[in-house]
Design a protein around this motif. Structure first.
Motif, PDB file in Angstrom:
ATOM      1  N   PHE A  40       2.889   8.634  -0.749  1.00 20.54           N
ATOM      2  CA  PHE A  40       1.940   7.920   0.100  1.00 20.54           C
ATOM      3  C   PHE A  40       1.275   8.871   1.084  1.00 20.54           C
ATOM      4  O   PHE A  40       0.050   8.870   1.251  1.00 20.54           O
TER       5      PHE A  40
ATOM      6  N   PRO B 260       0.021   3.631  -3.481  1.00 16.36           N
ATOM      7  CA  PRO B 260      -1.254   3.969  -2.832  1.00 16.36           C
ATOM      8  C   PRO B 260      -2.416   4.092  -3.811  1.00 16.36           C
ATOM      9  O   PRO B 260      -3.558   4.284  -3.375  1.00 16.36           O
TER      10      PRO B 260
ATOM     11  N   ALA C 137      -1.204  11.020  -0.636  1.00 19.37           N
ATOM     12  CA  ALA C 137      -2.418  10.275  -0.969  1.00 19.37           C
ATOM     13  C   ALA C 137      -3.301  10.099   0.261  1.00 19.37           C
ATOM     14  O   ALA C 137      -4.537  10.211   0.177  1.00 19.37           O
ATOM     15  N   VAL C 138      -2.697   9.815   1.409  1.00 19.54           N
ATOM     16  CA  VAL C 138      -3.469   9.676   2.641  1.00 19.54           C
ATOM     17  C   VAL C 138      -4.121  11.008   3.008  1.00 19.54           C
ATOM     18  O   VAL C 138      -5.278  11.057   3.449  1.00 19.54           O
TER      19      VAL C 138
ATOM     20  N   GLU D  77      -7.138  11.653   0.899  1.00 17.12           N
ATOM     21  CA  GLU D  77      -8.288  10.907   1.406  1.00 17.12           C
ATOM     22  C   GLU D  77      -8.881  11.602   2.622  1.00 17.12           C
ATOM     23  O   GLU D  77     -10.111  11.680   2.783  1.00 17.12           O
TER      24      GLU D  77
ATOM     25  N   TRP E 239      -4.321  10.983   9.633  1.00 19.79           N
ATOM     26  CA  TRP E 239      -3.167  11.359   8.801  1.00 19.79           C
ATOM     27  C   TRP E 239      -2.004  11.793   9.684  1.00 19.79           C
ATOM     28  O   TRP E 239      -0.850  11.439   9.434  1.00 19.79           O
TER      29      TRP E 239
ATOM     30  N   SER F 154      -5.227   1.111   4.499  1.00 18.31           N
ATOM     31  CA  SER F 154      -4.211   1.803   5.305  1.00 18.31           C
ATOM     32  C   SER F 154      -4.866   2.587   6.433  1.00 18.31           C
ATOM     33  O   SER F 154      -4.382   2.592   7.576  1.00 18.31           O
TER      34      SER F 154
ATOM     35  N   LEU G  20      -5.700   2.915   0.178  1.00 15.54           N
ATOM     36  CA  LEU G  20      -5.885   3.988   1.160  1.00 15.54           C
ATOM     37  C   LEU G  20      -6.918   3.606   2.211  1.00 15.54           C
ATOM     38  O   LEU G  20      -6.749   3.898   3.396  1.00 15.54           O
TER      39      LEU G  20
ATOM     40  N   TRP H  65       0.832  -1.210   0.000  1.00 11.43           N
ATOM     41  CA  TRP H  65       0.000   0.000   0.000  1.00 11.43           C
ATOM     42  C   TRP H  65       0.861   1.253   0.000  1.00 11.43           C
ATOM     43  O   TRP H  65       0.515   2.248  -0.632  1.00 11.43           O
TER      44      TRP H  65
END
Length: 604
Positions: A453, A413, A456-457, A460, A502, A422, A419, A409
């Motif tokens: 990564f 991602p 990307a988190v 989200e 996050w 994760s 995501l 992941w």
């Protein structure tokens, strides 16, 4: 007999019984008269009957202090019957009283599950006899009772005499293995049964080491620690770690707020799933009365999580699972329960990790995990409707498979569910075998996480937008079942929870509640103090609003929901909620712009 049927049929918990069961109940009623001051239920009496006040009133007495007053229609004894524990309280007649004495109705009713006991209660006038919102913050140092000390070699007879003379219920025991504790329960279980003789050493009864708590801790913290560990006594220690006093469950709160500990005791004593389910049925009404008692929402959620933890552990002990027993494994909680901030409506999300690398064991393990989860559901807990359950291959893997999946992941991602999974793994807490269960979050501490990564988190996280808009300042549902309503979970809690998650991933530390993660973000420079205060205050306000709305639904027998129509809120609440949403959106935008510069140098 008709008089009793009419009277009991109008009183909870009997008002939900059908005519046939009500007739069975009336057939077991015995009427008893008590003069003023007469004892109705002695202290530490084995629970055998319910008592319903017909006329007059009963006082509930704790060591000479009246802690509750029961009036006509009130019931006493159900908590002790359900838990199997002797009542530590005495009940006496406040005035000349007629009482209805009823044997345990579970033994003769066709549908005892229809009984709707209130786990806690108020006085007839709606006002608490004891307590209030301020009691939970009192430091334990003000409540601690003197210590009766003894040596492990002292006789049981001598120590019992000293405890009785001091008017206490325990003694601390000095021994080679450290300080232990012996309580009145130990005397009842071990001395009264003959397992330990009265002339034997008290050390044979002692539990070592004692469970301690700092003297500056609050009543709320003390009660939570008791519920988490299933004990009725805590040793209060001073700044140097030395015992300074002892507190009991009955010292920490009024009779009603002690019920979480009684539920915990009933859970621990459950001999089968049916008995466990019966104990768990007390939880919803307990949450209602905790809120009615003015207990802080964060403390209610922590107690809720502690009781659910205990229930799940009891299910695991009661369920025989050969495939699981054959391998080292860890049950892991996910989501709000893992963060210790569930709502009454929250699902129980679970994962499973095992140490064996043999791929052939997976199917057998998952089949047994499903049987465990079916028992969990029998106890009244909802499983995750989105599939975050320990029998799902996505959430049940060997340790090596979990580690490989987490690496995957992080490397990419953009792959399907990377995501989502994760995020769910970041909100995890081992229920059993913590060392193995932490395999799910090991890679969060890795230095190989890329900025791709983390970006990307964050995408989200900020994708959860507060519902700010132009219709009375809110964006509401425009069609369907919830038209004109706000989803306070998706639009209120999720934006804050996701940003805190996050922070946990970026900080390399997935522990703690949402508010604790936000505070940790401040210490690491990921948030300013003002931003953390805004988010933490917003979370507390929205969570508290949701909790009390769901509790209100439970109280009136409706299904709890996360939706609210703005028109149902008063003007001040609407304005405050609108301002909270806007403030959260501003913090989201600021972190979205500046995130890279806020990361520790090694993470950029």
């Amino acid at each position: 007999m008709k008089e009793f049927a009419d009277f009991l049929g109008d009183q909870p918990p009997f008002d939900t019984l059908d005519a046939e069961d009500l007739a069975r109940l009336v057939a077991h009623v015995e009427v008893e008269y008590f003069a003023a001051g007469a004892t109705v239920v002695p202290e530490n009496a084995p629970p055998t009957h319910l008592w319903v006040v017909r006329t007059g009133g009963l006082e509930v007495v704790d060591r000479g202090r009246v802690v509750d007053l029961l009036g006509p229609g009130d019931t006493y004894g159900h908590v002790w019957l359900l838990s199997g524990l002797p009542s530590p309280l005495r009940v006496r007649a406040h005035e000349e009283s007629l009482c209805l004495r009823i044997a345990d109705p579970r033994a003769f009713l066709a549908h005892p599950e229809r009984l709707r006991y209130a786990a806690l209660r108020s006085t007839p006038g709606g006002q608490r006899v004891v307590g209030g919102s301020g009691r939970a913050d009192r430091p334990l140092a003000r409540l601690a009772r003197p210590i009766v000390w003894c040596d492990a070699s002292d006789s049981v007879r001598d120590v019992a005499a000293r405890i009785g003379a001091a008017g206490l219920s325990c003694a601390l025991v000095r021994g080679g293995a450290g300080t232990g504790i012996v309580t009145d329960l130990d005397f009842r279980q071990d001395v009264a049964t003959g397992r330990v003789g009265v002339d034997g050493p008290i050390g044979a009864l002692a539990t070592t080491p004692v469970l301690t708590i700092a003297q500056e801790a609050t009543q709320a913290a003390g009660l939570l620690r008791m519920v988490e560990h299933g004990v009725h006594h805590l040793v209060v220690v001073d700044a140097g770690g030395e015992p300074a006093g002892v507190v009991r469950a009955v010292d920490l709160a009024q009779a009603d707020v002690r019920d979480p500990l009684l539920i915990r005791s009933a859970i621990d004593d459950a001999a089968d799933i049916d008995a466990l389910a019966e104990a768990c049925r007390l939880l919803p009404t307990t949450l209602v009365e905790l809120c009615d008692s003015g207990v802080d929402a964060a403390h209610v959620s922590a107690l809720h999580a502690a009781v659910v933890d205990a229930a799940l552990r009891r299910v695991l002990r009661l369920r025989h699972s050969p495939a699981l027993s054959a391998v080292r494994h860890s049950w892991v909680l996910l989501g709000s329960l893992a963060r210790r901030e569930p709502l009454p409506l929250s699902d129980v999300d679970t994962a499973l990790v095992w140490a064996a690398e043999d791929h052939d064991v997976g199917d057998a393990i998952r089949a047994e995990a499903w049987q465990v989860l079916r028992d969990v559901r029998r106890c009244g807990f909802a499983l995750c409707t989105n599939g975050a359950n320990a029998h799902n291959p996505l959430f049940s893997r060997s340790r090596a498979e979990w580690v490989e999946a987490a690496w995957s992941w992080q490397r990419d991602p953009t792959q399907e569910n990377a995501l989502l999974l994760s995020a769910m793994v970041a909100d995890s807490r081992p229920l059993t075998d913590p060392e193995l269960g932490r395999a799910l979050t090991e890679n969060i501490r890795s230095h190989t996480r890329t900025s791709q990564f983390l970006r990307a988190v964050l995408d989200e996280a900020v994708g959860w937008r507060p519902p700010t808009g132009f219709v009375r300042g809110f964006v509401v549902q425009h069609s369907g079942e919830h038209r004109g309503q706000l989803d306070l979970k998706a639009g209120g809690l999720a934006p804050i929870v996701s940003l805190a998650r996050w922070i946990a991933i970026a900080a390399g530390d997935a522990s703690g509640t949402t508010v604790e993660r936000l505070r940790r973000g401040t210490a690491l420079g990921l948030l300013t103090v003002d931003e953390a205060d805004t988010l933490a205050g917003g979370f507390d306000n929205i969570y508290g609003l949701l909790l009390h709305r769901q509790v209100t639904a439970i109280r009136v027998g409706q299904a709890p929901s996360t939706y609210v129509a703005p028109r149902e809120l008063d003007t001040l609440s609407r304005r405050h909620l609108r301002e909270t949403f806007r403030a959260v959106a501003l913090v989201q935008a600021r972190v979205d712009r500046e995130w890279l510069h806020r990361l520790p140098v090694g993470e950029r």
